[in-house]
Design a protein around this motif. Structure first.
Motif, PDB file in Angstrom:
ATOM      1  N   GLU A  19       0.823  -1.205   0.000  1.00 43.86           N
ATOM      2  CA  GLU A  19       0.000   0.000   0.000  1.00 43.86           C
ATOM      3  C   GLU A  19       0.857   1.255   0.000  1.00 43.86           C
ATOM      4  N   TRP A  22       2.621   1.702  -3.411  1.00 42.30           N
ATOM      5  CA  TRP A  22       1.652   1.984  -4.473  1.00 42.30           C
ATOM      6  C   TRP A  22       1.125   3.408  -4.369  1.00 42.30           C
ATOM      7  N   ARG A  23       0.806   3.860  -3.148  1.00 42.00           N
ATOM      8  CA  ARG A  23       0.266   5.208  -2.984  1.00 42.00           C
ATOM      9  C   ARG A  23       1.283   6.258  -3.415  1.00 42.00           C
ATOM     10  N   SER A  26       2.598   4.951  -7.631  1.00 42.24           N
ATOM     11  CA  SER A  26       1.738   4.351  -8.656  1.00 42.24           C
ATOM     12  C   SER A  26       1.767   5.120  -9.962  1.00 42.24           C
ATOM     13  N   GLY A 155      -3.516   6.522  -7.303  1.00 42.25           N
ATOM     14  CA  GLY A 155      -3.258   5.224  -6.695  1.00 42.25           C
ATOM     15  C   GLY A 155      -4.359   4.724  -5.792  1.00 42.25           C
ATOM     16  N   LEU A 156      -5.559   5.326  -5.850  1.00 39.24           N
ATOM     17  CA  LEU A 156      -6.669   4.883  -5.002  1.00 39.24           C
ATOM     18  C   LEU A 156      -7.306   3.632  -5.597  1.00 39.24           C
ATOM     19  N   GLU A 160     -11.942   2.691  -2.531  1.00 33.56           N
ATOM     20  CA  GLU A 160     -11.727   4.018  -1.944  1.00 33.56           C
ATOM     21  C   GLU A 160     -12.461   5.091  -2.739  1.00 33.56           C
ATOM     22  N   GLU A 233      -5.932  14.272  -1.107  1.00 32.36           N
ATOM     23  CA  GLU A 233      -5.403  13.597  -2.292  1.00 32.36           C
ATOM     24  C   GLU A 233      -5.373  14.570  -3.468  1.00 32.36           C
TER      25      GLU A 233
END
Length: 432
Positions: A19, A22-23, A26, A155-156, A160, A233
């Motif tokens: 996670e 990736w966040r 990504s 990257g969500l 989400e 975000e």
């Protein structure tokens, strides 16, 4: 294989590691894969396959030192397998296979990451920027642009995104799938638009980030006033865009608007999540660091010398609020002027309504009511709770209590957000 964990691997530690990388990475991963494959949809698909494989392999073996390299090597292999299934050993596959690191197994083995960055450092910014322009391409619907941007650039996960916008997960997944198919069918290239088109297309990118932020700032529906994770975000993506396009004033204008608005988040809700109006907020709780960042972004937008655009003007209005000691001491005359300028460069009924609020504070409710009544007559905000809520406030200040109460009750019926609705109902009850 060296790992980043000291103890034995576990499913939970693998999940956290995946996670986190990736966040953060990504956008670069998908951008590099899209350049590698020439296929935006395939790049997103193989990246997700690599993430799924990492959850299993890292739980078993521990997270590798070069986690991005591991994901990219795995995704590249999946891409080659996909091309192999499509066309066997055609020329494209031969070229791609030749790009793999020497000694890398052709199938089945856990990839060994390179020690260096798995992409050309000179191309990273272009990859991420191109990814933003592709995700916000005009061939896509506004809803698809938002979903695809949050998925590929932010990257969500689909879950989400669905939770943030209060829509079913299958709806989000369908939007993303359709978006990828639309991009492929339209032959959208993975590249930055030509310089003569970039500024025009940039408006679409900014509008997507603005939609994401405004939904996070004040949710259109549900029982929470804000969805701060979504708003933050959007700010992260706006900062990324500002770093990639440092000479575009409207990018800095949008970033300034988001920072200055988010600075008030800590004081906008009470302990139970209830909405707190601007005049009742404890300004000591406002985020001073965010205000400084927002003011710096507005200054940067102004310094570029092209004049403030729609986002820059809204940021300048937010700056008036954030730098004022109180509502009464706010420079409402300047805000009226800024809204008048905004109405010229980006006319809309919402801008006119906000100008009416500023006029009411600067010179009284009667002049403001004339602006609002014109909006009512033209029907340009029919169905929105914003118009009757403002009209109710103005009528209340003018002593027309029966009309004011009816307008506020109408606004409450039209409002989809439970927290905003409760404020409107309290105001109507107080008039009664």
């Amino acid at each position: 294989m060296p790992t980043t964990t000291d103890g034995p691997p576990s499913t939970e530690s693998a999940r956290r590691a995946v996670e986190a990388v990736w966040r953060i990475e990504s956008a670069r991963i998908i951008g590099a894969l899209t350049r590698f494959t020439g296929d935006f949809g395939l790049a997103e698909d193989v990246a997700q396959e690599a993430v799924a494989e990492a959850l299993v392999a890292w739980a078993r073996d521990g997270a590798p030192t070069n986690q991005v390299g591991w994901l990219l090597a795995t995704a590249r292999r999946r891409a080659i397998d996909a091309f192999r299934r499509r066309t066997a050993l055609d020329q494209r596959y031969a070229i791609m296979a030749g790009q793999l690191a020497e000694g890398e197994a052709t199938s089945g083995a856990t990839p060994a990451p390179a020690d260096d960055l798995p992409w050309d450092p000179e191309r990273v910014d272009d990859d991420v920027l191109a990814l933003m322009f592709v995700a916000c391409h005009p061939v896509l619907s506004p809803e698809a642009r938002v979903a695809l941007t949050l998925r590929t650039v932010g990257g969500l996960s689909s879950e989400e995104i669905a939770r943030a916008f209060l829509v079913p997960v299958p709806t989000v997944q369908a939007r993303i799938t359709r978006a990828k198919k639309t991009i492929a069918a339209a032959g959208v290239p993975f590249e930055l638009p030509p310089s003569d088109q970039r500024r025009e297309r940039l408006g679409g990118v900014l509008s997507v980030l603005y939609v994401i932020f405004t939904e996070g700032s004040t949710a259109t529906a549900g029982d929470r006033l804000m969805r701060t994770d979504l708003a933050y975000e959007a700010i992260r993506l706006a900062r990324m865009l500002a770093a990639l396009l440092p000479d575009e004033p409207e990018v800095h204008g949008l970033l300034g608007l988001c920072e200055l608005t988010a600075a008030r988040f800590p004081a906008r809700t009470g302990p139970d999540g209830e909405a707190i109006l601007l005049e009742d907020q404890d300004r000591r709780r406002w985020d001073r660091s965010a205000i400084r960042r927002g003011l710096a972004a507005v200054e940067r937008a102004s310094a570029l010398g092209r004049g403030l655009g729609p986002y820059g003007l809204q940021a300048a209005i937010a700056a008036c609020h954030d730098t004022a000691p109180s509502v009464a001491e706010t420079d409402w005359e300047r805000i009226v002027v800024l809204y008048e300028a905004l109405g010229r460069v980006a006319p809309s009924p919402v801008v006119d309504l906000n100008r009416a609020v500023a006029v009411a504070m600067a010179s009284g409710p009667l002049d403001a009511l004339a602006i609002v009544d014109e909006l009512v007559a033209t029907g340009r905000l029919a169905g929105s709770h914003l118009l009757p809520s403002v009209r109710g406030e103005l009528l209340s200040r003018l002593g027309r209590t029966r009309e004011a109460k009816a307008e506020l009750e109408l606004a409450a019926r039209l409002c989809g957000n439970a927290r905003e609705r409760s404020v409107l109902l309290r105001k109507a009850a107080a008039i009664g």
